[in-house]
Design a protein around this motif. Structure first.
Motif, PDB file in Angstrom:
ATOM      1  N   ARG A   1       0.836  -1.209   0.000  1.00 45.89           N
ATOM      2  CA  ARG A   1       0.000   0.000   0.000  1.00 45.89           C
ATOM      3  C   ARG A   1       0.867   1.254   0.000  1.00 45.89           C
ATOM      4  O   ARG A   1       0.529   2.262  -0.613  1.00 45.89           O
ATOM      5  CB  ARG A   1      -0.929  -0.033   1.216  1.00 45.89           C
ATOM      6  N   LYS A   2       1.998   1.211   0.680  1.00 46.59           N
ATOM      7  CA  LYS A   2       2.902   2.364   0.719  1.00 46.59           C
ATOM      8  C   LYS A   2       3.413   2.703  -0.676  1.00 46.59           C
ATOM      9  O   LYS A   2       3.515   3.869  -1.046  1.00 46.59           O
ATOM     10  CB  LYS A   2       4.078   2.095   1.657  1.00 46.59           C
ATOM     11  N   VAL A   3       3.720   1.678  -1.467  1.00 43.25           N
ATOM     12  CA  VAL A   3       4.179   1.911  -2.837  1.00 43.25           C
ATOM     13  C   VAL A   3       3.045   2.504  -3.671  1.00 43.25           C
ATOM     14  O   VAL A   3       3.258   3.420  -4.466  1.00 43.25           O
ATOM     15  CB  VAL A   3       4.716   0.608  -3.471  1.00 43.25           C
ATOM     16  N   ILE A   4       1.845   1.981  -3.499  1.00 46.87           N
ATOM     17  CA  ILE A   4       0.691   2.508  -4.240  1.00 46.87           C
ATOM     18  C   ILE A   4       0.521   3.993  -3.954  1.00 46.87           C
ATOM     19  O   ILE A   4       0.390   4.804  -4.877  1.00 46.87           O
ATOM     20  CB  ILE A   4      -0.591   1.726  -3.876  1.00 46.87           C
ATOM     21  N   ASP A   5       0.523   4.371  -2.684  1.00 44.53           N
ATOM     22  CA  ASP A   5       0.333   5.775  -2.324  1.00 44.53           C
ATOM     23  C   ASP A   5       1.448   6.662  -2.880  1.00 44.53           C
ATOM     24  O   ASP A   5       1.192   7.773  -3.359  1.00 44.53           O
ATOM     25  CB  ASP A   5       0.264   5.919  -0.800  1.00 44.53           C
ATOM     26  N   ALA A   6       2.679   6.174  -2.832  1.00 42.76           N
ATOM     27  CA  ALA A   6       3.806   6.948  -3.361  1.00 42.76           C
ATOM     28  C   ALA A   6       3.680   7.134  -4.868  1.00 42.76           C
ATOM     29  O   ALA A   6       3.896   8.229  -5.393  1.00 42.76           O
ATOM     30  CB  ALA A   6       5.115   6.249  -3.016  1.00 42.76           C
TER      31      ALA A   6
ATOM     32  N   ASN B   1      -4.210 -10.328  -0.480  1.00 43.63           N
ATOM     33  CA  ASN B   1      -4.227  -9.026   0.173  1.00 43.63           C
ATOM     34  C   ASN B   1      -5.365  -8.166  -0.384  1.00 43.63           C
ATOM     35  O   ASN B   1      -5.133  -7.176  -1.078  1.00 43.63           O
ATOM     36  CB  ASN B   1      -2.873  -8.338  -0.009  1.00 43.63           C
ATOM     37  N   PRO B   2      -6.618  -8.544  -0.088  1.00 42.00           N
ATOM     38  CA  PRO B   2      -7.766  -7.834  -0.681  1.00 42.00           C
ATOM     39  C   PRO B   2      -7.851  -6.361  -0.284  1.00 42.00           C
ATOM     40  O   PRO B   2      -8.306  -5.540  -1.080  1.00 42.00           O
ATOM     41  CB  PRO B   2      -8.975  -8.628  -0.167  1.00 42.00           C
TER      42      PRO B   2
END
Length: 199
Positions: free
Chosen positions: A89-94, A119-120
């Motif tokens: 999720r951290k990569v997605i947000d970045a 990881n739904p």
């Protein structure tokens, strides 16, 4: 981080553009990766020129995502295509923040469809981000490939190796190339694979 004593100094960053290292980022993960870019630059002080290939290996924990701000710091990215088995999720947000700030114009992600069950919550978060942005596409397939394609105005960068876009082992290997032929070949992952849409 990545070691090779043979790299020389490349083109300087455009002084007219805001230095990403001095920017205030909402995503702490993205800010951390710009710091890692600085560490990366201690060993890899330039990016490949046309038809040049760098063969690299990490000797500390290293996330493959770090290559993206490393390139984006120098050149606007017109298109990013990436395939990975796992993404955090951290990569997605970045990545979304880089897109929203104009550093990356268009993003296409091909993710292992096993992540939908593994990881739904991360997938739901990714899809909610993608639905509100016309230039972000998310595809799924039974994929374990780890390839990132970055198209700038003049270059076609390919980053491939063993590391996912999540926390990785100390020892990973990567190829970092600027080669249109390889770029076009790897693009087949996004055009010839048995792709699925998220339901």
């Amino acid at each position: 981080m990545l070691r090779n004593k043979f790299f020389d100094i490349g083109p300087e960053i455009d002084k007219e553009k805001e230095d990403p290292l001095q920017a205030t980022w909402v995503s702490k993960y993205l800010a951390t990766h710009f710091e890692k870019v600085s560490s990366l630059e201690e060993s890899l002080v330039r990016i490949p020129t046309q038809e040049e290939y760098f063969f690299l290996q990490s000797d500390t924990a290293f996330n493959a995502f770090t290559f993206i701000p490393f390139v984006a710091k120098r050149f606007p990215i017109k298109e990013l295509h990436a395939t990975t088995y796992s993404i955090s999720r951290k990569v997605i947000d970045a990545m979304i923040e880089m897109h929203d700030s104009g550093m990356i114009e268009k993003i296409t992600l091909l993710i292992s469809d096993s992540m939908i069950k593994r990881n739904p919550l991360t997938i739901e978060h990714l899809m909610s981000m993608a639905k509100s942005r016309a230039n972000i596409t998310v595809l799924y397939a039974w994929v374990h490939a780890k390839v990132c394609l970055l198209k700038t105005h003049e270059s076609h960068y390919v980053i491939e190796g063993s590391g996912n876009w999540s926390e990785n082992a100390h020892y990973e290997q990567y190829v970092f190339a600027n080669a249109k032929g390889l770029y076009d070949f790897r693009m087949q992952l996004f055009t010839s694979s048995k792709l699925k849409k998220y339901q």
